[in-house]
Enzyme design. Structure first.
Site, PDB file in Angstrom:
ATOM      1  N   SER A  44       0.860  -1.184   0.000  1.00  0.00           N
ATOM      2  CA  SER A  44       0.000   0.000   0.000  1.00  0.00           C
ATOM      3  C   SER A  44       0.895   1.231   0.000  1.00  0.00           C
ATOM      4  O   SER A  44       2.090   1.151   0.294  1.00  0.00           O
ATOM      5  CB  SER A  44      -0.912   0.015   1.233  1.00  0.00           C
ATOM      6  OG  SER A  44      -0.138   0.220   2.408  1.00  0.00           O
ATOM      7  N   ILE A 108       2.902  -1.196   4.990  1.00  0.00           N
ATOM      8  CA  ILE A 108       2.324   0.120   5.282  1.00  0.00           C
ATOM      9  C   ILE A 108       3.461   1.126   5.302  1.00  0.00           C
ATOM     10  O   ILE A 108       4.553   0.831   5.790  1.00  0.00           O
ATOM     11  CB  ILE A 108       1.566   0.124   6.626  1.00  0.00           C
ATOM     12  CG1 ILE A 108       0.862   1.461   6.837  1.00  0.00           C
ATOM     13  CG2 ILE A 108       2.501  -0.171   7.784  1.00  0.00           C
ATOM     14  CD1 ILE A 108      -0.075   1.462   8.046  1.00  0.00           C
ATOM     15  N   VAL A 139       7.185  -2.435   7.120  1.00  0.00           N
ATOM     16  CA  VAL A 139       7.052  -0.984   7.153  1.00  0.00           C
ATOM     17  C   VAL A 139       7.852  -0.413   5.988  1.00  0.00           C
ATOM     18  O   VAL A 139       9.033  -0.742   5.817  1.00  0.00           O
ATOM     19  CB  VAL A 139       7.570  -0.402   8.481  1.00  0.00           C
ATOM     20  CG1 VAL A 139       7.433   1.117   8.480  1.00  0.00           C
ATOM     21  CG2 VAL A 139       6.811  -1.003   9.658  1.00  0.00           C
ATOM     22  N   LYS A 140       7.213   0.444   5.207  1.00  0.00           N
ATOM     23  CA  LYS A 140       7.874   1.009   4.026  1.00  0.00           C
ATOM     24  C   LYS A 140       8.604   2.299   4.386  1.00  0.00           C
ATOM     25  O   LYS A 140       8.024   3.215   4.964  1.00  0.00           O
ATOM     26  CB  LYS A 140       6.842   1.288   2.925  1.00  0.00           C
ATOM     27  CG  LYS A 140       6.201   0.029   2.367  1.00  0.00           C
ATOM     28  CD  LYS A 140       5.134   0.345   1.324  1.00  0.00           C
ATOM     29  CE  LYS A 140       5.756   0.750   0.015  1.00  0.00           C
ATOM     30  NZ  LYS A 140       4.711   0.884  -1.052  1.00  0.00           N
ATOM     31  N   ILE A 141       9.878   2.352   4.010  1.00  0.00           N
ATOM     32  CA  ILE A 141      10.703   3.535   4.218  1.00  0.00           C
ATOM     33  C   ILE A 141      11.275   3.966   2.867  1.00  0.00           C
ATOM     34  O   ILE A 141      11.891   3.153   2.175  1.00  0.00           O
ATOM     35  CB  ILE A 141      11.848   3.256   5.209  1.00  0.00           C
ATOM     36  CG1 ILE A 141      11.279   2.893   6.592  1.00  0.00           C
ATOM     37  CG2 ILE A 141      12.796   4.443   5.307  1.00  0.00           C
ATOM     38  CD1 ILE A 141      12.347   2.534   7.614  1.00  0.00           C
TER      39      ILE A 141
END
Length: 454
Positions: A44, A108, A139-141
């Site tokens: 997402s 996310i 977790v998207k960075i």
């Protein structure tokens, strides 16, 4: 005919769904896609959530409830997103268990406005990890210069990280090194690394979108080598991704990684993002077909995923014609298109685009929050409102009508003094005849009294 999406998995590539929305979860559609084997993960981003929340009524009930609880627009979105991601992670839990944690992840993203702030990104990644509380979360960075050290720290913390918005080979090298350093730090602290997973999201079609525009500009300006310029259109993105895959194979074939692998370290798989075809002149599966390869992921939006299931032709192609990919890069440089400059602009534009989508999303949530609060204001019953209106009308009717008075214009002070003096003179003049008559009458009365005395 066998499902091409399942065939992809047999070749070593994981098809992920680049989409999320409440109805996808509540209708059972996502669960069916997982059960059918079409997808093994989900991603997402702010743009996806903007479309999901802004273009549907799926979230209205929760927005209304959270607004009445006094939540801000950002807090409302945070609650909605975490709820969706948590439910999606539960849907992929069977895949996660079946593959021993190699697949079944849901991603996310940290707030895009933090992309240039290392410490804030680290704190936000930890918060999201704790809030969702699922082993199969990623977790998207963003892979900005400030994001790279945040990636290393998050891996050292034991978080699963999806590194997003990678465009250049140089930045990709930094991302892989950050992942390895994070694992090493974790080992040195006496912590396990066998449950820490990561993917590196390399964006594809956007590279062609910008490069093709630059090529068209040169053709339109009458530049030399027109035929070469035309032949290079639609070549940069796939060439860039193929070279990235070669870097991946080299980096994770070293002795350094072999030592980490002995402690259970996982590959940081390359993930091909933005694989939908933007140019209608190219086939609908142009990028997906070209980048099939083992130990990789392809995250596809709904239309591309459906198209691949319908007429995809799975075959490992990503490690073929690598020399041609290098030649494309050399030719682009020869005509004045430097990929370092192209990818730098794409990174800046990518961060800005996600930030814009996030701001737009918050504006939509804020509007609905305000509508909820306005609708929730106390309103008197209809009978009471009618009685108040009638009483007000009777009160108005009893008031005497005011006579219209015409105000005289104000005079200047000097004119007012002059007028006052004139009025006094006229008053004195009008009194003189009366005084004379009174004096005359009084004189007569005195004479009469004197005569009587005699």
């Amino acid at each position: 005919m066998a499902n091409p999406l399942i065939r992809l998995q047999q070749l070593g590539q994981s098809p992920w769904h680049d989409n999320i929305r409440r109805q996808l979860l509540t209708s059972g559609t996502l669960k069916k896609m997982v059960d059918d084997g079409d997808i093994t993960g989900l991603t997402s981003n702010p743009t996806i959530f903007e479309q999901a929340i802004g273009n549907s009524t799926d979230y209205d009930q929760d927005v209304n409830r959270l607004a009445r609880e006094g939540k801000t627009a950002e807090q409302i979105f945070d609650a909605l997103a975490i709820d969706d991601i948590r439910n999606a992670a539960d849907a992929f839990a069977p895949v996660f268990e079946r593959t021993g944690g190699n697949d079944g992840y849901v991603s996310i993203e940290v707030m895009p406005r933090l992309a240039r702030d290392t410490q804030a990104t680290i704190q936000e990644a930890r918060r999201l990890w704790s809030a969702v509380n699922r082993q199969n979360l990623m977790v998207k960075i963003p892979a900005t210069a400030q994001g790279v050290p945040a990636i290393e720290q998050s891996i050292a913390d034991g978080l699963n990280i999806n590194v997003t918005l990678i465009f250049s080979l140089k930045r990709y090298e930094e991302v892989m090194d950050a992942y390895l350093r994070g694992l090493i730090r974790r080992l040195e602290n006496g912590q396990k690394i066998d449950r820490t997973a990561s993917v590196a999201s390399f964006f594809v079609s956007r590279v062609d979108t910008l490069t093709d525009k630059l090529l068209d500009d040169k053709i339109a300006s009458g530049a030399e080598k027109k035929d070469l310029l035309q032949s290079l259109k639609g070549k940069a993105a796939i060439a860039n991704a193929k070279l990235a895959y070669q870097d991946f194979r080299r980096k994770f074939s070293t002795e350094a990684f072999a030592g980490l692998k002995n402690h259970g370290a996982r590959l940081q798989r390359p993930l091909w993002a933005s694989t939908s075809t933007k140019n209608p002149a190219y086939p609908d599966l142009y990028y997906v077909e070209a980048l099939v390869g083992p130990d990789s992921v392809d995250t596809m939006p709904p239309a591309t995923l459906q198209a691949y299931k319908d007429h995809g032709n799975p075959e490992v192609r990503i490690d073929k014609n690598v020399d041609d990919a290098r030649r494309v890069m050399d030719q682009l440089a020869d005509v004045g298109i430097m990929m370092d400059e192209v990818t730098k602009k794409l990174e800046v534009d990518g961060v800005a685009s996600f930030a814009k989508s996030f701001d737009s999303l918050i504006a939509v949530v804020e509007k609905r929050r305000q509508e909820t609060l306005e609708a929730g204001k106390p309103v008197a019953p209809k009978a009471v409102r009618k009685a108040r209106k009638q009483a007000s009308a009777k009160k108005t009717a009893r008031r005497p009508a005011k006579k219209a008075t015409r105000k005289k214009p104000k005079k200047p002070k000097k004119a007012m003094k002059s007028a006052a003096k004139g009025k006094a003179r006229r008053a004195r003049a009008s009194r003189k005849p009366a005084v004379k008559r009174a004096r005359k009458i009084g004189s007569r009365r005195v004479k009469r009294r004197a005569a009587r005395r005699k």
